[in-house]
Every structure is written in C-alpha cells, then in structure tokens.
Design a protein around this motif. Structure first.
Motif, PDB file in Angstrom:
ATOM      1  N   THR A 251      17.817  34.959  20.713  1.00 25.21           N
ATOM      2  CA  THR A 251      18.023  33.535  21.023  1.00 25.21           C
ATOM      3  C   THR A 251      18.465  32.741  19.799  1.00 25.21           C
ATOM      4  OG1 THR A 251      15.657  33.129  20.647  1.00 25.21           O
ATOM      5  CG2 THR A 251      16.359  33.567  22.926  1.00 25.21           C
ATOM      6  N   GLY A 252      18.973  33.438  18.794  1.00 19.03           N
ATOM      7  CA  GLY A 252      19.398  32.754  17.565  1.00 19.03           C
ATOM      8  C   GLY A 252      20.890  32.488  17.518  1.00 19.03           C
ATOM      9  N   LYS A 253      21.436  32.406  16.281  1.00 16.14           N
ATOM     10  CA  LYS A 253      22.833  32.014  16.076  1.00 16.14           C
ATOM     11  C   LYS A 253      23.665  33.090  15.381  1.00 16.14           C
ATOM     12  CE  LYS A 253      21.265  27.237  15.361  1.00 16.14           C
ATOM     13  NZ  LYS A 253      21.229  26.097  14.398  1.00 16.14           N
ATOM     14  N   ASN A 254      23.080  34.225  15.053  1.00 18.03           N
ATOM     15  CA  ASN A 254      23.780  35.262  14.296  1.00 18.03           C
ATOM     16  C   ASN A 254      24.680  36.077  15.235  1.00 18.03           C
ATOM     17  OD1 ASN A 254      24.619  37.146  12.496  1.00 18.03           O
ATOM     18  ND2 ASN A 254      22.590  37.870  11.918  1.00 18.03           N
ATOM     19  N   PRO A 255      26.027  36.007  15.092  1.00 15.94           N
ATOM     20  CA  PRO A 255      26.934  36.698  16.029  1.00 15.94           C
ATOM     21  C   PRO A 255      26.686  38.198  16.177  1.00 15.94           C
ATOM     22  CG  PRO A 255      28.156  35.109  14.738  1.00 15.94           C
ATOM     23  CD  PRO A 255      26.779  35.165  14.150  1.00 15.94           C
ATOM     24  N   PRO A 256      26.485  38.964  15.089  1.00 18.63           N
ATOM     25  CA  PRO A 256      26.229  40.407  15.277  1.00 18.63           C
ATOM     26  C   PRO A 256      24.995  40.693  16.121  1.00 18.63           C
ATOM     27  CG  PRO A 256      26.810  39.957  12.996  1.00 18.63           C
ATOM     28  CD  PRO A 256      26.611  38.634  13.652  1.00 18.63           C
ATOM     29  N   MET A 257      24.012  39.791  16.104  1.00 18.03           N
ATOM     30  CA  MET A 257      22.812  39.984  16.921  1.00 18.03           C
ATOM     31  C   MET A 257      23.022  39.513  18.353  1.00 18.03           C
ATOM     32  SD  MET A 257      19.702  39.007  14.327  1.00 18.03           S
ATOM     33  CE  MET A 257      19.311  40.040  12.903  1.00 18.03           C
TER      34      MET A 257
END
Length: 353
Positions: free
Chosen positions: A214-220
């Motif tokens: 639910t974050g903002k990191n594209p690879p995740m």
C-alpha cells in the motif's frame, strides 16, 4: 618325462580353473548388483488438482481500480498500477482474497491463514476425491508458499485436517519464489527414490494478504498487479503398480541456482520502504537473471533429451567453431524447441518499466 610334467601340473591347473570360475562369478555378481542399484526408481504423476475460486472472489479491473482509489493511495502510484494492469493480460475472471478489496484494507494473520488454507484444503480434498485416495496412504507431504511461513506449518495443517498417519514425512518450503513448485517436485523425487513404493502429496500456493503493498515504491507495486489467488496439488508415486494409471512419468529435473550472484540474489526481495511498509520488490534485472538461468537450464537439459547423434553433431560443431570462428554452430532441434518453454509470463509487462 612329459607325462610326469603334466601330472605334476594338474593341481595348479585345477586351482587356476577354480579361481577363474570364482572370479567370473564375482564379476557377474558385481555387474548385476551395479545394474540393480544404478537403475533409477521411476516416479509417476498420478493426478493433479487446481484451485477454482468461487465467483464471489472475482476481481474485475474496474473493482480493482475502485479499491485503489478509495484506499487513498498516492496519485502517481495509482497511475503506475493502471498502466501495469493494462499490460498484464489479466481477464475479468481473476480472483483475490475477499479481504483485500475492502476499504480500508485490513491485514491480519488469521485472514492470511484463512486465505492459504482455503486454497490448500480445497485442492487436496479434490485430489483425494478424484483418485479415491485414503489420506492415510500418503507417505510424504510437501507444501510450499514463498512469502508465508506460519507456525504450525502448512504441511502440518494438511496432516491434521486430513488425519494423515503419524509417521508421515512432512516438509514445508518457504522463501523459494516462483521456483518453489519445481523445488518441491525435486525434493519429492529424491525422497520417493529413497523410500520406494511410496506416495507423495505436494501442495503449492501463495499468500497475497500480508504482502499486498500500500506504499509508493513502484518496484513493490508490481506485485499488486502481477499476482493473484491460486494453488495446486499433485500426487506423485514410486509404486510399480501405479504405472498403468499414471498421467506422466518424471524423466528429468534440472535446477540452476544463481543465488551466488549479487544481481540474481537481489532481483526479488522482501523489504520495507521509506514509510516502513512491507512489500516485495521486483527489479528490472529479473529479465536478465531469468534469461541466464534459462540458458543454463537448456544447456544442462539438452544432452538429456537429445539423441546421441545430435549430441555428437553439437560437440563436433563446438570443436569446429573453436578452430574456425566463422563456422556456424549446430543447435539441436530439441534444444530449439526447449527455448520457448520457460519464458517469463510477465516479460512484456516488466519491459514497460
């Protein structure tokens, strides 16, 4: 005089004759023992079952996007997921656990356990019913879920659910990524060849619930768009009587381990982002890593599946190529056919990023 020599040498001839026959018997016995123990125990795949979720678990793209918007994610993260979802090739019939589309998302260990056991118990039960297998006939239980390793283990949950006997060999594999299923088959193969006339049950699934990012990191964020709910169970046997009813026989299993390389080791990594949110990061280097592993596997598998004539031609072409660099190397037809079998299913999606 000659007669005396012949008579005097008779004991030596008898001893030599006896020794010669004894040595022949020993050699023949050793050859028979070698062939007996060298021969591989055949491994049969009796049947398999795949998980089919109920319609209530269905997640159309419109519902996925609605859940993303209502969970107040970052606009850039929303745009990224929309772009990936358009390239993913998913249909409108894909499914996820019912806890994930909730607003707001609620993560908990009991819900994660519920997700996994729903899949595993369903496929194992279907497999037993299709083949009229008594659970107490199972000798080996192997489960795998790369991102979820509860206590008690998933294999223990299977044992207690189906009341499998107490002396069953039980294993759970975790942290193995997309190769967990193949590794489970390899483990079952080795155990079945040691413990002849045995049945092995393999249950494979993955948990989305605790790893939904639910974050903002594209690879995740990639994992939210590429992975969905599913699982399978297979029944392997080393019993000779199962040959007639087996669907397949395991011929070769090749595995290449690239964990010693830093890029390979870090291409899929569970971590926390700057906001301390847990996720699984998929790097761009995964395509090169997967390609290198696939090439190594094909090189190892080629000699096992190619005729001896093709192996000679390939070896001769390598020799000629070293002597004359402009010489065109011969690639066997079977190796060319193998080259498309393990293409990564999300290759085009990952290339976009």
């Amino acid at each position: 005089m000659t007669l005396r020599l012949i008579i005097s040498s008779l004991p030596n001839l008898i001893i030599w004759n006896t020794l010669h026959h004894f040595l022949m018997v020993v050699v023949v016995g050793l050859v028979v023992l070698y062939l007996k123990y060298k021969r591989k125990v055949p491994i049969y795949l009796l049947d398999f079952a795949s998980y089919k979720p109920p319609n209530s678990y269905r997640l159309p793209k419109s519902m996925f996007l609605e859940a993303v918007f209502l969970n107040n994610l970052d606009p850039a993260s929303i745009a990224f997921q929309i772009k990936i979802l358009e390239k993913s090739g998913f249909s409108e019939e894909i499914c996820i656990p019912p806890s994930l589309p909730r607003v707001p998302i609620r993560k908990s260990l009991p819900l994660a356990v519920e997700e996994v056991v729903t899949v595993i118990f369903s496929v194992v039960s279907d497999l037993f019913k299709k083949n009229s297998i008594n659970p107490k006939a199972i000798d080996i239980v192997i489960s795998n879920a790369s991102m979820f390793c509860p206590t008690p283990s998933l294999s223990s949950m299977i044992v207690i659910k189906f009341r499998i006997r107490s002396n069953v060999m039980s294993f759970h594999l975790s942290g193995m990524g997309c190769s967990a299923g193949i590794i489970s088959v390899g483990l079952a193969k080795d155990l079945l060849r040691v413990h002849c006339n045995s049945l092995a049950l393999i249950a494979s699934t993955e948990s989305l619930h605790l790893n939904w990012y639910t974050g903002k990191n594209p690879p995740m964020l990639l994992t939210n768009c590429l992975f969905r709910m599913g699982g399978a169970a297979i029944l392997l046997s080393s019993r000779k009587g199962d040959k007639s009813k087996a669907k397949y026989e395991l011929q070769h299993l090749v595995r290449t381990n690239k964990a010693q390389d830093d890029v390979s080791h870090a291409c899929v990594y569970q971590d926390v982002d700057s906001e301390n949110k847990v996720g699984v990061s998929i790097s761009k280097g995964i395509l090169h890593v997967a390609g290198a592993a696939l090439k190594a596997n094909i090189v190892a598998l080629g000699p096992l599946v190619s005729p001896f004539r093709e192996q000679l031609r390939y070896g001769f072409s390598i020799l000629c190529h070293k002597m004359w660099p402009n010489y065109t190397m011969h690639v066997t037809l079977k190796i060319q056919q193998l080259s498309h079998l393990s293409n990564y299913p999300y290759k085009s999606t990952l290339l976009v990023e």
